[in-house]
Enzyme design. Structure first.
Site, PDB file in Angstrom:
ATOM      1  N   VAL A 120      -0.419  10.386   8.034  1.00  0.00           N
ATOM      2  CA  VAL A 120       0.523  11.067   8.934  1.00  0.00           C
ATOM      3  C   VAL A 120       0.344  12.586   8.852  1.00  0.00           C
ATOM      4  CG1 VAL A 120       2.965  11.481   9.406  1.00  0.00           C
ATOM      5  CG2 VAL A 120       2.180   9.174   8.864  1.00  0.00           C
ATOM      6  N   ARG A 129      -2.813  16.089  -2.861  1.00  0.00           N
ATOM      7  CA  ARG A 129      -2.888  15.575  -4.234  1.00  0.00           C
ATOM      8  C   ARG A 129      -4.224  15.930  -4.859  1.00  0.00           C
ATOM      9  NH1 ARG A 129      -0.055  10.772  -2.556  1.00  0.00           N
ATOM     10  NH2 ARG A 129       2.096  11.155  -3.121  1.00  0.00           N
ATOM     11  N   ILE A 176       9.524   5.977  18.197  1.00  0.00           N
ATOM     12  CA  ILE A 176      10.681   5.664  19.053  1.00  0.00           C
ATOM     13  C   ILE A 176      11.749   6.734  18.858  1.00  0.00           C
ATOM     14  CG2 ILE A 176      12.474   3.954  19.565  1.00  0.00           C
ATOM     15  CD1 ILE A 176      10.800   1.861  18.146  1.00  0.00           C
ATOM     16  N   GLU A 233       1.238  -3.728   2.659  1.00  0.00           N
ATOM     17  CA  GLU A 233       0.668  -3.099   1.457  1.00  0.00           C
ATOM     18  C   GLU A 233       0.146  -4.201   0.533  1.00  0.00           C
ATOM     19  OE1 GLU A 233       1.057   0.244   0.728  1.00  0.00           O
ATOM     20  OE2 GLU A 233       2.216   0.681   2.550  1.00  0.00           O
ATOM     21  N   ASP A 270      12.702  -1.584   2.998  1.00  0.00           N
ATOM     22  CA  ASP A 270      12.360  -0.592   4.030  1.00  0.00           C
ATOM     23  C   ASP A 270      13.370  -0.651   5.183  1.00  0.00           C
ATOM     24  OD1 ASP A 270      10.066   1.170   5.317  1.00  0.00           O
ATOM     25  OD2 ASP A 270      10.566  -0.351   6.808  1.00  0.00           O
ATOM     26  N   LYS A 272      16.251   2.200   6.499  1.00  0.00           N
ATOM     27  CA  LYS A 272      16.330   2.667   7.890  1.00  0.00           C
ATOM     28  C   LYS A 272      17.708   2.352   8.483  1.00  0.00           C
ATOM     29  CE  LYS A 272      11.344   2.150   8.536  1.00  0.00           C
ATOM     30  NZ  LYS A 272      10.292   1.199   8.931  1.00  0.00           N
TER      31      LYS A 272
HETATM   32  N1  HSE Z   1       6.220  -0.273   6.404  1.00  0.00           N
HETATM   33  C1  HSE Z   1       6.897   0.111   7.591  1.00  0.00           C
HETATM   34  C2  HSE Z   1       6.870  -1.029   8.592  1.00  0.00           C
HETATM   35  C3  HSE Z   1       6.308   1.297   8.286  1.00  0.00           C
HETATM   36  O1  HSE Z   1       6.185  -2.021   8.380  1.00  0.00           O
HETATM   37  O2  HSE Z   1       7.530  -0.907   9.605  1.00  0.00           O
HETATM   38  C4  HSE Z   1       6.834   2.583   7.772  1.00  0.00           C
HETATM   39  O3  HSE Z   1       8.213   2.690   7.888  1.00  0.00           O
END
Ligand code: HSE
Length: 420
Positions: free
Chosen positions: A8, A39, A129, A182, A193, A197
């Site tokens: 990103v 890094r 979005i 991942e 995650d 959000k």
């Molecule tokens: N790992 C997240 C997803 C993307 O699969 O939507 C980053 O927020």
């Protein structure tokens, strides 16, 4: 100044350099990249940036004389501390960091307004979005009744593959091979995650401070292709939904796989796409849909925030602080009222249904339909799918425990909430 030059960060640096003239025109001031924290200075990179721009020394980067700090490091630490230090200096900070904003957003927003800075975080939810800005601005006149979202692309991809009859482990492997999941997928598949959000979105929608620990969370690992098949026969898709809903003086806040009627727009959001559906008293039902991750969509959101920050600096405007207007308690999950889908593996013997029916009836849970599936005559086993009428979660959980203790029941294969 840019903190991080991963996928990103690289997209942001490229856009800032390659679209410099357009950015200057839109912001009303030139945007100059002063420093980039990386890094590893030695890592080969596709993007060529001017000599001396990169540093691996965080102190040197944070001491850079600049107006806007863009944080794209990801993870809670040290990103939180770097953002705090930048805000303490009165900088505008643009962050794509959902974990930081979900856990520390309230404190960072108040620090920003104390010091005359601002924190922008459009990229933290839903990639490209637009959703943070609409909740803060365009829908701000509404009393939001509910927010229902598919905000994790990895799990939505896995569920889409599973709906075609593939088991969870194979669908996960497929997502990993495509780079969506991942190697250690827990953050996505266990719903963390999505919970981060949802905490960010619900805090904005309800002007309250919702911490991700207060979001009830279930992942997608219990689902089987049979659940998808039975759900489809009943007219439903299965989606990992993030739901925040006003219920009197409390809010429901949960991430769980749910049966969604096939005719609903959310049921048709497939693959890695994300969607957020907001229901306001004035605007009615509004749906935002698009790419929830990826370098370009995330760059789109970050750059828009940078242009916004630069524009407000150019105008000499003092940012208006975000105001929390209420402190709404989260409704305990046990008080949730929903319809339920329950799949039970049983011995195929007389009286089985009567026993199961009694367990639900004794707890005041009304059954809407029972379908017997997959009878194995040789093994004398069968699978039955129960749909309930609206019932209280606590009563359904007690019923399930009682059903599990019946000697004719091999196991309760799964239970899912229905989002009618
Ligand atoms: N790992 C997240 C997803 C993307 O699969 O939507 C980053 O927020």
């Amino acid at each position: 100044m840019l903190l991080g030059l991963g996928v990103v960060g690289g997209g942001v640096a490229r856009a800032l350099t390659e679209k410099a003239a357009r950015c200057a025109q839109r912001a009303g001031v030139p945007l100059v990249l002063r420093r980039v924290l990386v890094r590893d200075l030695e890592r080969p990179r596709l993007l060529t940036l001017p000599e001396g721009l990169l540093t691996d020394d965080a102190e040197e980067a944070l001491a850079t004389d600049c107006d806007i700090v863009v944080e794209v490091l990801g993870g809670e630490h040290p990103a939180t501390e770097y953002i705090e230090r930048s805000l303490a200096k009165g900088h505008r900070v643009v962050s794509a960091n959902k974990e930081v904003m979900a856990k520390h957003g309230a404190r960072l927003l108040s620090l920003a307004s104390e010091r005359g800075g601002e924190i922008f975080y459009e990229a933290s939810v839903g990639g490209g979005i637009p959703i943070i800005s609409p909740l803060k601005r365009d829908l701000s006149a509404n009393e939001i009744g509910s927010l229902r979202a598919i905000i994790n692309g990895t799990t939505n991809y896995i569920l889409t593959v599973m709906s075609g009859g593939v088991d969870f482990a194979s669908a996960l492997r497929d997502a990993q091979q495509l780079g969506y999941a991942e190697p250690k997928p827990a953050n996505d598949i266990d719903g963390h995650d999505a919970a981060y959000k949802l905490a960010i979105l619900a805090s904005l929608a309800f002007h309250t401070k919702l911490h991700p620990d207060d979001v009830y969370r279930e992942g997608i690992t219990r689902l089987t292709p049979r659940d998808f098949r039975y759900a489809a026969e009943l007219g439903y898709a299965i989606k990992l939904l993030a739901i925040a809903r006003r219920d009197g003086n409390a809010i429901e806040a949960r991430v769980n796989p749910a049966l969604v009627p096939q005719g609903e727009l959310l049921a048709k959001v497939d693959g890695v796409l994300n969607a957020v559906q907001v229901e306001g008293d004035l605007a009615g039902r509004v749906l935002f849909q698009g790419a929830g991750a990826g370098a370009l969509p995330t760059t789109s959101a970050i750059l828009a925030d940078v242009l916004d920050a630069a524009g407000s600096i150019a105008q000499g405007g003092r940012p208006s602080p975000w105001r929390y207007t209420s402190d709404i308690p989260v409704k305990p999950m046990s008080e949730l009222v929903s319809r339920y889908y329950i799949r039970v593996e049983v011995a195929d013997r007389p009286g089985v249904l009567a026993g199961i029916g009694k367990a639900f009836g004794d707890n005041g849970v009304s059954i809407a339909s029972v379908i017997q599936k997959e009878t194995d005559e040789k093994a004398q086993t069968a699978e039955i799918v129960i749909m309930t009428h609206a019932a209280r979660e606590a009563a359904v959980q007690t019923s399930i425990q009682q059903v599990e203790s019946l000697d004719v029941v091999r196991q309760v294969g799964n239970f899912l909430r229905v989002e009618d």
